[in-house]
Design a protein around this motif. Structure first.
Motif, short mmCIF file in Angstrom:
data_model
loop_
_atom_site.label_atom_id
_atom_site.label_comp_id
_atom_site.label_asym_id
_atom_site.label_seq_id
_atom_site.Cartn_x
_atom_site.Cartn_y
_atom_site.Cartn_z
N GLU A 9 0.33 -10.23 -1.90
CA GLU A 9 0.70 -9.49 -3.33
C GLU A 9 0.28 -10.68 -4.25
O GLU A 9 0.31 -10.30 -5.50
CB GLU A 9 1.67 -8.89 -3.16
CG GLU A 9 2.17 -7.84 -4.40
CD GLU A 9 3.17 -6.74 -4.51
OE1 GLU A 9 3.52 -6.49 -3.07
OE2 GLU A 9 3.49 -6.60 -5.35
N ASN A 10 1.33 -11.73 -4.21
CA ASN A 10 1.92 -12.46 -5.83
C ASN A 10 0.46 -13.20 -5.46
O ASN A 10 0.34 -13.37 -7.20
CB ASN A 10 2.72 -13.38 -5.11
CG ASN A 10 4.30 -13.39 -5.09
OD1 ASN A 10 3.96 -11.73 -5.21
ND2 ASN A 10 5.22 -13.46 -3.95
N ALA A 65 -2.75 -6.74 2.99
CA ALA A 65 -2.33 -6.33 1.00
C ALA A 65 -0.42 -6.17 0.86
O ALA A 65 -0.57 -6.53 -0.25
CB ALA A 65 -3.12 -5.39 0.79
N GLY A 66 -0.20 -6.07 2.45
CA GLY A 66 1.04 -5.23 1.87
C GLY A 66 2.15 -6.52 2.34
O GLY A 66 3.49 -6.35 1.75
N SER A 94 -5.08 -2.40 -3.98
CA SER A 94 -5.23 -2.59 -3.01
C SER A 94 -6.07 -1.49 -1.97
O SER A 94 -6.41 -1.13 -0.66
CB SER A 94 -4.27 -2.32 -1.64
OG SER A 94 -3.00 -3.80 -2.56
N TYR A 119 -1.41 -3.25 -8.61
CA TYR A 119 -1.06 -3.75 -7.30
C TYR A 119 -1.16 -2.85 -5.89
O TYR A 119 -2.84 -2.74 -5.01
CB TYR A 119 -0.70 -4.57 -7.01
CG TYR A 119 -0.42 -5.02 -5.40
CD1 TYR A 119 -1.44 -6.16 -5.54
CD2 TYR A 119 0.09 -4.94 -4.34
CE1 TYR A 119 -1.95 -6.91 -4.16
CE2 TYR A 119 -0.15 -5.48 -3.50
CZ TYR A 119 -1.36 -6.20 -2.69
OH TYR A 119 -1.85 -6.95 -2.13
N PRO A 120 -0.74 -1.91 -5.77
CA PRO A 120 -1.75 -0.50 -5.00
C PRO A 120 -2.25 0.06 -4.76
O PRO A 120 -3.35 0.10 -3.29
CB PRO A 120 0.31 0.29 -4.61
CG PRO A 120 1.36 -0.75 -5.69
CD PRO A 120 0.65 -1.65 -6.78
N ARG A 168 -1.84 -10.64 -7.45
CA ARG A 168 -1.26 -10.19 -9.10
C ARG A 168 -1.35 -11.46 -9.55
O ARG A 168 -1.73 -11.21 -11.46
CB ARG A 168 0.14 -9.93 -9.04
CG ARG A 168 0.36 -8.83 -8.84
CD ARG A 168 2.25 -8.32 -8.39
NE ARG A 168 2.43 -7.26 -8.32
CZ ARG A 168 2.30 -6.06 -8.05
NH1 ARG A 168 2.05 -5.68 -9.70
NH2 ARG A 168 2.59 -4.93 -8.07
N LYS A 210 3.90 -9.52 0.98
CA LYS A 210 4.08 -10.06 -0.28
C LYS A 210 3.65 -11.48 -0.54
O LYS A 210 3.28 -11.47 -1.81
CB LYS A 210 5.34 -10.66 -0.42
CG LYS A 210 6.62 -10.30 -1.32
CD LYS A 210 7.15 -9.14 -2.43
CE LYS A 210 6.77 -8.24 -3.29
NZ LYS A 210 6.91 -7.75 -3.93
#
Ligand code: FDA
Length: 310
Positions: free
Chosen positions: A20-21, A14-15, A290, A286-287, A24, A17
């Protein structure tokens, strides 16, 4: 052990990028199971919904590890706006704040910006008869967060500010004992961050045993305890413990996260226990999202299915 490996794997992936994009861009639909919308009003609507089941609320504007001092102060302003709006709608402002989001560790005009902003937030809570819980983040922030808790209780009183201890950290038992002179209102959690084995217990059974120890010790010392877990066996044990030790129902509460075990929240409230749901809202989901996924393998499938459906 498997739980820890699973969590580590999910939080590591999940960390990244790219992940994440993608999440998101396509994951907001599923994130709404855990996040009560993006605006103050959607969060306050969720509070009113929960009220119908006799469940209280703890509001959390999402955002953490914010970089510039200006953004940190703007974030604190938004928390003040939230408290003003809650008060105006007859809701007692009970909020959680991550000190990293309001500038902890950044020196501005000779003082810690996190503490300066926390003073504004706790001061406003006091004005409205509300409460602020300083969330606990990753382990390098524990010392400073507990020191700032001590300062804030000294200035505003323990009726208006408290914090959190995480049972996965070896140090938490000693931290709890060291705070006893303040009789602080503490939330006890298992811990949600990716931590090294040098500081956090790798075996779930030890984390669970540590959890019970912290709750019982804090109750026995005559303090208000927020039993923040969805673990039914712990909840049952706490119910037995309070009965056996004559601990009154108004000196503790059960806390759970928005969207998780709503049935259990409702059921405990119907039995006359004080129950509070932690309601996160805001654009920076997001964080938080996760960490919720990392807590339970079934949640990964839930996310993947939701993202495929769009
Ligand atoms: P555990 O992980 O053992 O789960 C017990 C059961 O609960 C599972 O079997 C499952 O049924 C259910 N469950 C748990 N998580 C779920 C999920 N994500 N989705 C669906 N079901 C789930 N952490 C932290 O480090 N700092 C903090 O400040 C806070 N604050 C906080 C406030 C509140 C009100 C709560 C409830 C939790 C936190 N946490 C936290 C998170 C905490 O550390 C922990 O990660 C979660 O609560 C999950 O652990 P449980 O105690 O529920 O037990």
């Amino acid at each position: 052990m498997i739980d820890q490996l699973y969590r580590k794997a999910v939080l590591t992936v999940a960390g990244q990028k790219t992940i994440e994009n993608i999440v998101r861009a396509r994951g907001w639909g599923v994130a709404q199971r855990f996040v009560a919308g993006e605006s103050i009003q959607t969060a306050l609507n969720a509070v009113k919904e929960l009220e119908k089941d006799g469940v209280l609320a703890n509001l959390d504007l999402l955002g953490e590890f914010i970089d510039s001092p200006e953004k940190c102060t703007a974030f604190a302003d938004n928390v003040l706006n939230l408290m003003d709006a809650a008060h105006a709608q007859g809701i007692r402002p009970y909020v959680s704040v991550k000190l990293s989001s309001v500038g902890q560790g950044k020196t501005v005009e000779g003082g810690d910006l996190g503490l300066t902003n926390a003073r504004r937030i706790v001061g406003r809570a006091k004005q409205y008869g509300g409460f602020v819980c300083l969330d606990m983040e990753d382990h390098p922030r524990v010392d400073i967060t507990l020191a700032q808790l001590r300062t804030l209780i000294g200035e505003f009183g323990r009726e208006h500010v408290g914090s959190v201890l995480q049972s996965y950290l070896y140090r938490s038992e000693a931290d709890r004992a060291a705070l006893d002179d303040l009789h602080p209102n503490l939330r006890i959690v298992k811990g949600a961050y990716l931590e090294p084995e040098t500081v956090a217990m790798p075996v779930k059974a030890d984390v669970d045993a540590g959890y019970r120890k912290l709750v019982y010790a804090h109750m026995k010392a005559g303090n208000y305890v927020n039993v923040a877990t969805h673990d039914e066996s712990i909840i049952r044990d706490v119910q037995h413990f309070v009965l056996a030790n004559g601990i009154s129902k108004d000196t503790f509460e059960f806390q759970m996260l928005y969207g998780i075990r709503r049935d259990l929240q409702k059921n405990l409230a119907a039995q006359g226990y004080r129950v509070r749901a932690y309601i996160p809202y805001g654009r920076d989901w997001y964080p938080y999202f996760s960490r919720r996924i990392a807590e339970r393998p079934a949640n990964v499938m839930f996310v993947l299915r939701g993202m495929v459906k769009g």
